[in-house]
Design a protein around this motif. Structure first.
Motif, PDB file in Angstrom:
ATOM      1  N   UNK A   1      18.214  17.813   0.582  1.00 57.91           N
ATOM      2  CA  UNK A   1      18.225  17.017   1.818  1.00 57.91           C
ATOM      3  C   UNK A   1      17.391  15.744   1.689  1.00 57.91           C
ATOM      4  N   UNK A   2      17.342  15.203   0.494  1.00 54.86           N
ATOM      5  CA  UNK A   2      16.598  13.967   0.250  1.00 54.86           C
ATOM      6  C   UNK A   2      17.553  12.785   0.274  1.00 54.86           C
ATOM      7  N   UNK A   3      17.351  11.812   1.155  1.00 56.40           N
ATOM      8  CA  UNK A   3      18.250  10.654   1.196  1.00 56.40           C
ATOM      9  C   UNK A   3      18.103   9.806  -0.053  1.00 56.40           C
ATOM     10  N   UNK A   4      19.109   9.023  -0.348  1.00 56.99           N
ATOM     11  CA  UNK A   4      19.115   8.223  -1.565  1.00 56.99           C
ATOM     12  C   UNK A   4      19.620   6.815  -1.252  1.00 56.99           C
ATOM     13  N   UNK A   5      18.937   5.817  -1.777  1.00 54.37           N
ATOM     14  CA  UNK A   5      19.357   4.419  -1.688  1.00 54.37           C
ATOM     15  C   UNK A   5      19.737   3.959  -3.086  1.00 54.37           C
ATOM     16  N   UNK A   6      20.770   3.142  -3.204  1.00 54.79           N
ATOM     17  CA  UNK A   6      21.235   2.704  -4.515  1.00 54.79           C
ATOM     18  C   UNK A   6      21.358   1.187  -4.561  1.00 54.79           C
ATOM     19  N   UNK A   7      20.928   0.628  -5.685  1.00 47.67           N
ATOM     20  CA  UNK A   7      21.080  -0.801  -5.943  1.00 47.67           C
ATOM     21  C   UNK A   7      21.695  -0.977  -7.319  1.00 47.67           C
TER      22      UNK A   7
ATOM     23  N   UNK B   1      25.852  10.745 -10.844  1.00 50.73           N
ATOM     24  CA  UNK B   1      26.347  11.855 -10.003  1.00 50.73           C
ATOM     25  C   UNK B   1      25.377  13.030  -9.957  1.00 50.73           C
ATOM     26  N   UNK B   2      24.771  13.360 -11.100  1.00 54.95           N
ATOM     27  CA  UNK B   2      23.777  14.435 -11.108  1.00 54.95           C
ATOM     28  C   UNK B   2      22.568  14.096 -10.268  1.00 54.95           C
ATOM     29  N   UNK B   3      22.169  12.812 -10.274  1.00 55.34           N
ATOM     30  CA  UNK B   3      21.029  12.379  -9.470  1.00 55.34           C
ATOM     31  C   UNK B   3      21.338  12.513  -7.988  1.00 55.34           C
ATOM     32  N   UNK B   4      22.541  12.113  -7.601  1.00 55.75           N
ATOM     33  CA  UNK B   4      22.925  12.231  -6.191  1.00 55.75           C
ATOM     34  C   UNK B   4      22.971  13.695  -5.759  1.00 55.75           C
TER      35      UNK B   4
ATOM     36  N   UNK C   1       0.800  -1.214   0.000  1.00 54.29           N
ATOM     37  CA  UNK C   1       0.000   0.000   0.000  1.00 54.29           C
ATOM     38  C   UNK C   1       0.834   1.265   0.000  1.00 54.29           C
ATOM     39  N   UNK C   2       2.078   1.170  -0.454  1.00 54.56           N
ATOM     40  CA  UNK C   2       2.977   2.322  -0.481  1.00 54.56           C
ATOM     41  C   UNK C   2       2.995   2.937  -1.872  1.00 54.56           C
ATOM     42  N   UNK C   3       2.585   4.204  -2.008  1.00 57.24           N
ATOM     43  CA  UNK C   3       2.661   4.833  -3.333  1.00 57.24           C
ATOM     44  C   UNK C   3       4.094   5.150  -3.698  1.00 57.24           C
ATOM     45  N   UNK C   4       4.402   5.113  -4.975  1.00 54.93           N
ATOM     46  CA  UNK C   4       5.747   5.424  -5.447  1.00 54.93           C
ATOM     47  C   UNK C   4       5.654   6.038  -6.832  1.00 54.93           C
ATOM     48  N   UNK C   5       6.621   6.856  -7.171  1.00 53.79           N
ATOM     49  CA  UNK C   5       6.726   7.414  -8.519  1.00 53.79           C
ATOM     50  C   UNK C   5       8.013   6.897  -9.131  1.00 53.79           C
ATOM     51  N   UNK C   6       8.030   6.719 -10.439  1.00 54.61           N
ATOM     52  CA  UNK C   6       9.185   6.128 -11.098  1.00 54.61           C
ATOM     53  C   UNK C   6       9.462   6.856 -12.393  1.00 54.61           C
ATOM     54  N   UNK C   7      10.736   7.029 -12.719  1.00 51.44           N
ATOM     55  CA  UNK C   7      11.148   7.670 -13.964  1.00 51.44           C
ATOM     56  C   UNK C   7      12.574   7.230 -14.279  1.00 51.44           C
ATOM     57  N   UNK C   8      12.945   7.369 -15.537  1.00 56.22           N
ATOM     58  CA  UNK C   8      14.274   6.957 -15.981  1.00 56.22           C
ATOM     59  C   UNK C   8      15.202   8.157 -16.080  1.00 56.22           C
ATOM     60  N   UNK C   9      16.455   7.949 -15.697  1.00 58.20           N
ATOM     61  CA  UNK C   9      17.480   8.971 -15.865  1.00 58.20           C
ATOM     62  C   UNK C   9      17.894   9.045 -17.337  1.00 58.20           C
ATOM     63  N   UNK C  10      18.262  10.213 -17.836  1.00 56.77           N
ATOM     64  CA  UNK C  10      18.419  11.478 -17.118  1.00 56.77           C
ATOM     65  C   UNK C  10      17.141  12.316 -17.031  1.00 56.77           C
ATOM     66  N   UNK C  11      16.062  11.901 -17.754  1.00 51.79           N
ATOM     67  CA  UNK C  11      14.847  12.716 -17.755  1.00 51.79           C
ATOM     68  C   UNK C  11      14.253  12.887 -16.368  1.00 51.79           C
TER      69      UNK C  11
END
Length: 375
Positions: free
Chosen positions: A338-344, A328-331, A266-276
């Motif tokens: 101040x938005x944390x980021x997780x990477x896989x 790097x631009x995404x990070x 039940x967790x909403x999420x948004x998704x998009x591809x880099x670099x757009x």
């Protein structure tokens, strides 16, 4: 809220898992091997097609068919266009759904039907419609289902779905890990024979091995601090996941992750591809969802008041760090707000293997978030 103590309790997770989601994730590799064996027994490995189909159409209910079409379309490229036939109807119930073939479909096209149910009258009618058009039909569904009779009666090819006894205990979730691989594997084997994509038997074996490796690394017995799936689930608690993907095959993995988060936890999420994604979500990160957007949150009553919802970026990548990358631009964009980021990022391997690793790890994360979340 997330019960983090439950994440490190294998017994508690098992008791909370009424739908067999963890077992399905852990047995994904076994599903691939069973599905590959069913494909061989159905004669797929012995097919000698005249050439690749002009177009591939995929029909079926729910997220399983959507994800299969997305993955196959990505792997196939532009050689044979892959189109999902969306159902129509007044409800998502099996008896209410209908599918229609486009008017241009004919004998040079291929219709793939995938369903974990097999009782949908609309799919049986679709198989008969394709037969009248001269379109080749291949279906993957539970054995001894009405769809199996319809496809066999229309001179199509039917492959029994790889199932487990516990599948019948509760209604199957469309985003359940076991469902995806049970339906997808025979289609990959078939499309390899027709030249649409490359998925020979040895590649499917490597996919199964990679899924087993993820299950060992992300299983319920592995503690959160060394378990990437549990860690990601804990990081996404009380957060809005913003899933960014980089690399061709990471795209469908990210879209599946967002769908699984919505359906399972039940967790909403948004998704998009880099670099757009950097332009598409820049305003979102600068808005009220940014961690710095509520300076009064520091003084919030941690016991009585629920935490404010803030964004967290999840970056899924399938290309090496040393290549051309927007990471790097995404990070920088995330951290500037101040938005944390997780990477896989998967280990090296073929496209199917790396895609399987991304899907399996995020599947485990979605399942853990679903099981450990509580009102």
């Amino acid at each position: 809220m997330l019960d983090e103590s439950l994440l490190d309790s294998p017994e508690g997770l098992s008791e909370a898992d009424h739908r067999g989601l963890l077992r399905g994730a852990a047995e994904a590799g076994a599903r691939v091997r069973t599905a590959a064996r069913h494909s061989a027994e159905a004669g797929i490995n012995d097919l000698k097609p005249d050439g690749r189909p002009r177009a591939v159409l995929i029909a079926g209910p729910g997220a399983a068919a959507t994800h299969a079409a997305d993955l196959i379309g990505t792997l196939a490229g532009a050689g044979s266009p892959v189109t999902r036939l969306p159902p129509t109807g007044v409800a998502p119930a099996a008896g209410a759904l209908r599918w229609e073939l486009p008017g241009w479909v004919g004998s040079v096209d291929l219709l793939l039907i995938t369903t974990p149910d097999g009782s949908e009258p609309g799919l049986s009618l679709l198989a008969e419609q394709a037969y009248r058009r001269g379109c080749n039909v291949v279906a993957v569904a539970p054995s001894r289902s009405p769809l199996a009779d319809a496809v066999n009666g229309s001179h199509g090819l039917f492959v029994p779905m790889a199932t487990a006894p516990y599948d019948q205990d509760e209604p199957l979730a469309a985003s359940a890990p076991g469902v995806l691989w049970a339906l997808l594997t025979p289609l990959l084997a078939l499309l390899d024979r027709t030249g649409v994509l490359a998925a020979p038997p040895d590649a499917l074996g490597k996919v199964a091995d990679r899924l087993d490796a993820v299950a060992e690394r992300c299983g319920p017995a592995i503690a959160t601090y060394s378990n990437p799936a549990k860690t990601l689930a804990a990081e996404l608690a009380d957060a809005l996941p913003i899933v960014w993907t980089e690399g061709t095959s990471a795209g469908p993995a990210g879209r599946r992750f967002a769908a699984a988060l919505a359906e399972l936890s039940g967790t909403p999420a948004v998704v998009a591809e880099l670099p757009e994604a950097l332009a598409a979500h820049s305003a979102l990160l600068a808005g009220p969802l940014a961690a710095s957007a509520d300076p009064d949150d520091f003084f919030r009553d941690r016991v009585e008041e629920p935490p404010a919802l803030h964004a967290r970026v999840v970056l899924l990548r399938d290309r090496p760090i040393g290549g051309l990358t927007a990471a790097p631009g995404a990070r920088d964009l995330a951290l500037s707000h101040d938005t944390p980021i997780s990477e896989l990022e998967p280990e090296e391997g073929g496209e199917l293997e790396t895609l399987a690793e991304l899907i399996a790890t995020t599947d485990f994360a979605a399942v853990y978030l679903a099981l450990a979340s509580r009102a």
